[in-house]
Write an enzyme that holds these catalytic residues in place. Structure first.
Site, short mmCIF file in Angstrom:
data_model
loop_
_atom_site.label_atom_id
_atom_site.label_comp_id
_atom_site.label_asym_id
_atom_site.label_seq_id
_atom_site.Cartn_x
_atom_site.Cartn_y
_atom_site.Cartn_z
N GLU A 82 3.27 -0.36 8.14
CA GLU A 82 3.35 -0.78 6.73
C GLU A 82 2.72 0.28 5.85
O GLU A 82 1.57 0.70 6.06
CB GLU A 82 2.67 -2.12 6.48
CG GLU A 82 2.76 -2.55 5.02
CD GLU A 82 2.35 -4.00 4.78
OE1 GLU A 82 2.11 -4.33 3.60
OE2 GLU A 82 2.27 -4.77 5.74
N GLU A 107 -2.83 3.22 3.85
CA GLU A 107 -3.27 2.91 2.48
C GLU A 107 -4.32 3.93 2.06
O GLU A 107 -5.09 4.41 2.90
CB GLU A 107 -3.84 1.49 2.43
CG GLU A 107 -4.34 1.03 1.07
CD GLU A 107 -3.26 1.10 0.00
OE1 GLU A 107 -3.31 2.06 -0.80
OE2 GLU A 107 -2.39 0.22 -0.05
N ASP A 134 -2.31 9.73 2.82
CA ASP A 134 -0.98 9.75 2.21
C ASP A 134 0.05 9.40 3.29
O ASP A 134 0.08 10.00 4.37
CB ASP A 134 -0.71 11.15 1.65
CG ASP A 134 0.61 11.26 0.90
OD1 ASP A 134 1.46 10.35 1.04
OD2 ASP A 134 0.80 12.25 0.19
N ASP A 157 5.28 0.93 -6.15
CA ASP A 157 5.35 1.24 -7.58
C ASP A 157 6.78 1.62 -7.94
O ASP A 157 7.33 2.56 -7.36
CB ASP A 157 4.40 2.39 -7.89
CG ASP A 157 4.17 2.59 -9.38
OD1 ASP A 157 5.11 2.30 -10.17
OD2 ASP A 157 3.08 3.03 -9.76
N PHE A 232 -0.15 -14.05 -5.60
CA PHE A 232 0.45 -13.48 -6.81
C PHE A 232 1.96 -13.72 -6.81
O PHE A 232 2.56 -13.98 -7.85
CB PHE A 232 0.14 -11.99 -6.89
CG PHE A 232 -1.32 -11.67 -7.01
CD1 PHE A 232 -1.99 -11.84 -8.20
CD2 PHE A 232 -2.02 -11.22 -5.91
CE1 PHE A 232 -3.35 -11.56 -8.30
CE2 PHE A 232 -3.37 -10.93 -5.99
CZ PHE A 232 -4.04 -11.10 -7.19
#
Length: 303
Positions: A82, A107, A134, A157, A232
């Site tokens: 992931e 992450e 990265d 994003d 969320f």
């Protein structure tokens, strides 16, 4: 020494002029375009302690180079990777619920890494490892060819402004890289709450010769049971916001071609209704109409 002495005699404006002239003479260094914004955030004492005490057990470093998943986990099992797990809650839940699979999370958001390590230690997980680096560097330097059974990219994003589209992680070069790292028949699972970005991803992926839409041409899949729903996401659903899941399977072929460019197909289905003519083809600007932040990640869009 003479140069230092001469510079010390110059005014600050003169020194700045000399330095600028020298910099112009030096070759410009190539800067890679990043798909994330590095936001350190505030770490709690518990997250900081978990990072320090548990990194040796769960952490992986770029400097270690190419890994051998079977040796790393001490068994042969399906590998799930992931990218951008944010605070790590959903990845932790998946690793707990599916002990027969091995998971690697990537992450750069340090508080999220600390939180995930704390949870992994608390639940005594042996099927989870973490990179704080990265993702593109990890894919290039650390993960072997044809080693991944599922690649998860949840709520990246969308970089909605046209001038920022080059920063989107889902690009042709990214798909080409994944086609070498995933096993034939493995899956790429993308989830996003930005409809224009969902349209962009499905159009780009359906132009590829090696990637096939698991739900059928122009279709989005239902949320699979293995992807946890975050608080969320539940809140956004209650407000009428949508979430779109895409699962594309890498073809079981030895072809070296990684893409083909047929005529664009803008047909997509949203909430069971066919949308003739995407509002966000790959070549145009996308202006998001809404957005909910499902997790706090350097790869996820900022609040």
């Amino acid at each position: 020494m003479l140069r230092i002495a001469l510079l010390s005699c110059l005014s600050s404006r003169q020194r700045q002029h000399v330095t600028s002239a020298q910099n112009r003479d030096e070759p410009e260094k190539h800067r890679a375009i990043r798909s994330f914004v590095l936001r350190t955030g505030r770490m709690t004492a518990a997250q900081s302690e978990a990072l320090q005490t548990n990194w040796a057990q769960f952490g992986l470093e770029l400097e270690q180079g190419l890994i051998a998943p079977e040796a790393l986990f001490g068994r042969r099992a399906e590998l799930v990777v992931e990218i951008g797990f944010g605070m790590g809650d959903s990845l932790l839940e998946m690793a707990i619920a599916d002990p027969q699979r091995d998971f690697i999370g990537i992450e750069v958001h340090t508080p999220g890494v600390g939180r995930l390590l704390a949870g992994a230690k608390e639940h005594g997980l042996t099927n989870l490892r973490v990179y704080r680096a990265d993702a593109i560097a990890v894919l290039n330097q650390c993960l072997p060819r044809q080693s991944i059974d599922r690649l998860q990219l949840y709520f990246p994003d969308p970089w909605p402004k046209k001038r920022h589209h080059k920063r989107r992680i889902v690009q042709q070069s990214f798909l080409d890289l994944l086609s070498t790292k995933l096993k034939p028949g493995a899956s790429l699972h993308i989830a996003t709450d930005w409809q224009p970005y969902a349209e962009y991803c499905i159009e780009l992926l359906e132009q590829q010769a090696l990637w096939h839409n698991n739900a059928g041409e122009g279709q989005f899949t239902e949320k699979p049971d293995f992807r946890p729903e975050t608080k969320f996401e539940r809140r956004g659903t209650q407000l009428g916001h949508g979430v779109w899941d895409l699962i594309f399977v890498l073809a079981k072929t030895s072809s070296s071609s990684t893409s083909s460019i047929p005529q664009p197909n803008n047909r997509a289905t949203f909430n069971g209704r066919e949308n003739e003519g995407s509002e966000c083809p790959v070549s145009t600007e996308c202006k998001p109409e809404f957005g909910i932040s499902t997790k706090e990640s350097a790869y996820a869009k900022p609040e």
